[in-house]
Design a protein around this motif. Structure first.
Motif, mmCIF file in Angstrom:
data_model
loop_
_atom_site.group_PDB
_atom_site.id
_atom_site.type_symbol
_atom_site.label_atom_id
_atom_site.label_comp_id
_atom_site.label_asym_id
_atom_site.label_seq_id
_atom_site.Cartn_x
_atom_site.Cartn_y
_atom_site.Cartn_z
ATOM 1 N N GLU A 107 0.893 -15.454 -1.565
ATOM 2 C CA GLU A 107 -0.390 -14.731 -1.433
ATOM 3 C C GLU A 107 -1.849 -15.012 -2.379
ATOM 4 O OE1 GLU A 107 0.692 -11.423 0.767
ATOM 5 O OE2 GLU A 107 1.346 -12.229 1.989
ATOM 6 N N GLY A 108 -0.933 -15.041 -3.904
ATOM 7 C CA GLY A 108 -2.290 -15.139 -4.732
ATOM 8 C C GLY A 108 -0.859 -15.903 -6.148
ATOM 9 N N GLY A 164 0.685 -1.244 0.102
ATOM 10 C CA GLY A 164 -0.045 0.286 -0.123
ATOM 11 C C GLY A 164 1.240 1.573 0.216
ATOM 12 N N PRO A 165 1.851 1.137 0.576
ATOM 13 C CA PRO A 165 2.640 3.191 1.338
ATOM 14 C C PRO A 165 3.218 2.924 -0.613
ATOM 15 C CG PRO A 165 2.852 1.374 2.952
ATOM 16 C CD PRO A 165 2.315 0.489 2.384
ATOM 17 N N TYR A 217 -4.907 -14.979 -1.987
ATOM 18 C CA TYR A 217 -5.371 -15.974 -0.938
ATOM 19 C C TYR A 217 -5.457 -15.362 0.569
ATOM 20 C CZ TYR A 217 -4.186 -19.021 -5.294
ATOM 21 O OH TYR A 217 -4.363 -19.470 -6.699
ATOM 22 N N ALA A 218 -4.070 -14.285 0.502
ATOM 23 C CA ALA A 218 -4.283 -14.014 1.907
ATOM 24 C C ALA A 218 -3.667 -12.380 1.876
ATOM 25 C CB ALA A 218 -2.618 -14.987 1.971
ATOM 26 N N GLY A 219 -3.692 -11.475 2.647
ATOM 27 C CA GLY A 219 -3.275 -10.454 2.693
ATOM 28 C C GLY A 219 -4.052 -9.181 1.912
ATOM 29 N N THR A 220 -4.023 -8.082 1.823
ATOM 30 C CA THR A 220 -4.341 -7.557 1.502
ATOM 31 C C THR A 220 -4.482 -7.254 -0.089
ATOM 32 O OG1 THR A 220 -4.426 -5.384 3.117
ATOM 33 C CG2 THR A 220 -5.232 -4.501 1.509
#
Length: 496
Positions: free
Chosen positions: A414-415, A278-279, A306-309
């Protein structure tokens, strides 16, 4: 209704005979002689149907009897046979003189530069374990859903010309609705340009928007198709390193020169698999606005998270500074060759103009099929099934590799539909890849995507095309190789 090919009448061969009107003697002798020569040379092979006598006579502008007499002579010689209303055929007993091989010196110069048979690397047929990414399991789409979409598309007649260069209007409306619902992106249909996929989209952007010498930036390691498209447009390239948070944004601009265009894969960095944090997203947007950089946002594997933002695209926050590239290849099949670009209106107009000029329109039937999948909601239902399917596969990979965390590293899980696996030491990493390749496994090295190959470790494990059985067999092979390397690699090398 499918025609039965066994009852299909063979189409008469094209026979190019040239008659010499100044030559003496009967014309039918010339016809018979030229036909005999073609049969003996193999130009008219056994079983070939010759043109009807009336048609060949009209072609040669001679009386029909001339062709009849020529055919009769060759029938008497055993080279032709008449089969009544089915026509006249070259007999199975006719033989051809083997043609002399052309000398190598007669080959066109441009073909002589191609590799010969000794340099040819054969494609491995029936390879069971192919870990290269970029593939999808089309078998997960119910056949009846596909048939219904094809049937609905078939209810419409295609346009008289090539169609709208932006893409079929009804498909663009469906894409707009899909982006709004699934990616929090709001655009008008005129801002959508349908493409043949990511490679075609990059070509369009580079050719329509870049001038010779323009500076472009891309990730390193990164998607080679972006660098290829920029090079073909005679642009200059800057390679920006990536880490676990995606592209290192602070390295994009230097005091001397900032790029005009930047290619990024923020949702699942290709090939390392990280997600742009994000940053860094916010910093990138501010950087683009300050320096006038156009962000080319490639939403690679955005459907599988699958995980995280799960961040919305950069385009959602900076539509004036971004082109959004996406495809439906992983949702259905890469063989569809269909994707799209969401762009500011002026850019979309330029891209559509290039499509029109190059006649690069996407196949109309494919557009209608994808439209039907979108409008009917079947694509959404299919994606929900796929996320459960691939999520379970990702969990299986994590579970199997957890026990080897002391010697291997797992990244990018994570994806997406691939992960990166690397040895914790360079000797272990090299030995592991060699062991896998020795077993006939097809895989891509991280180094294949990097400019500084000496700094690149690991390989890509793509599982998008696998079923559970293939995945388990692949993990068995991987686990066996990890154990073998651990037993055979000297301990001091394994820790260096």
């Amino acid at each position: 209704m499918v025609a039965n090919p066994s009852f299909r009448q063979p189409i008469p061969a094209l026979v190019d005979l040239e008659l010499d009107r100044r030559r003496g003697g009967p014309v039918f002798r010339q016809i018979a002689g030229q036909l005999r020569s073609r049969i003996m040379s193999g130009a008219l092979p056994r079983g070939t149907r010759l043109p009807p006598t009336r048609d060949l006579a009209a072609q040669l502008e001679v009386a029909r009897n001339c062709v009849v007499d020529a055919y009769d002579e060759l029938i008497a010689d055993g080279l032709l046979e008449g089969r009544g209303r089915h026509g006249t055929f070259v007999t199975s007993g006719a033989f051809a003189v083997p043609a002399q091989k052309h000398r190598q010196t007669g080959m066109p110069a441009v073909l002589q530069r191609l590799p010969g048979d000794r340099d040819h690397v054969p494609v491995q047929d029936g390879v069971e374990l192919d870990w290269r990414p970029g593939q999808a399991n089309a078998r997960t789409l119910p056949l009846e859903v596909w048939r219904n979409a094809c049937r609905e598309a078939g209810r419409h007649l295609p346009p008289q010309g090539y169609g709208d260069p932006r893409g079929e209007p009804s498909l663009r409306h469906a894409i707009v609705a899909w982006l709004r619902e699934h990616r929090s992106v709001r655009v008008d249909p005129d801002q959508i340009v349908v493409t043949h996929g990511t490679g075609h989209a990059l070509h369009l952007v580079a050719q329509a928007l870049l001038n010779k010498g323009d500076l472009c930036a891309t990730e390193d390691p990164g998607y080679a198709g972006a660098a290829l498209a920029f090079n073909r447009a005679n642009a200059s390239l800057r390679y920006v390193p990536v880490d676990d948070e995606g592209i290192c944004v602070k390295r994009i601009v230097n005091p001397d020169h900032s790029p005009l265009l930047l290619h990024v894969t923020p949702t699942h960095q290709y090939p390392m698999g990280g997600r742009l944090s994000g940053p860094r997203r916010r910093t990138l947007i501010e950087l683009a606005r300050t320096h006038g950089i156009l962000i080319l946002e490639n939403e690679y594997d955005c459907e599988f998270h699958y995980a995280g933002t799960n961040h919305p695209p950069i385009f959602a926050s900076a539509p004036e500074s971004t082109l959004l590239l996406s495809t439906f290849g992983k949702a259905v099949s890469p063989s569809l060759r269909l994707g799209f670009i969401a762009a500011p209106t002026a850019a979309a107009r330029a891209l559509a103009g290039l499509v029109e000029g190059e006649r690069g329109h996407v196949s109309w039937p494919v557009q209608k099929i994808v439209e039907m999948l979108l409008v009917s909601g079947e694509l959404d239902r299919h994606l929900r099934r796929l996320r459960r399917h691939y999520g379970a596969m990702r969990d299986a990979i994590r579970q199997r590799l957890r026990r080897y965390s002391d010697v291997v590293i797992l990244r990018g899980d994570e994806g997406g539909l691939h992960v990166v696996i690397a040895g914790k030491s360079r000797p272990f990493d090299r030995a592991l890849r060699q062991a896998l390749r020795s077993r006939g496994i097809l895989l891509d090295d991280v180094g294949d995507f990097a400019t500084l190959k000496r700094d690149a470790c690991g390989f890509l494990f793509g599982y998008g095309h696998m079923d559970q059985e293939t995945l388990q067999r692949s993990l068995d092979e991987l686990e066996g190789c990890i154990q073998w390397v651990g037993r055979n690699l000297p301990r001091h090398q394994g820790n260096s």
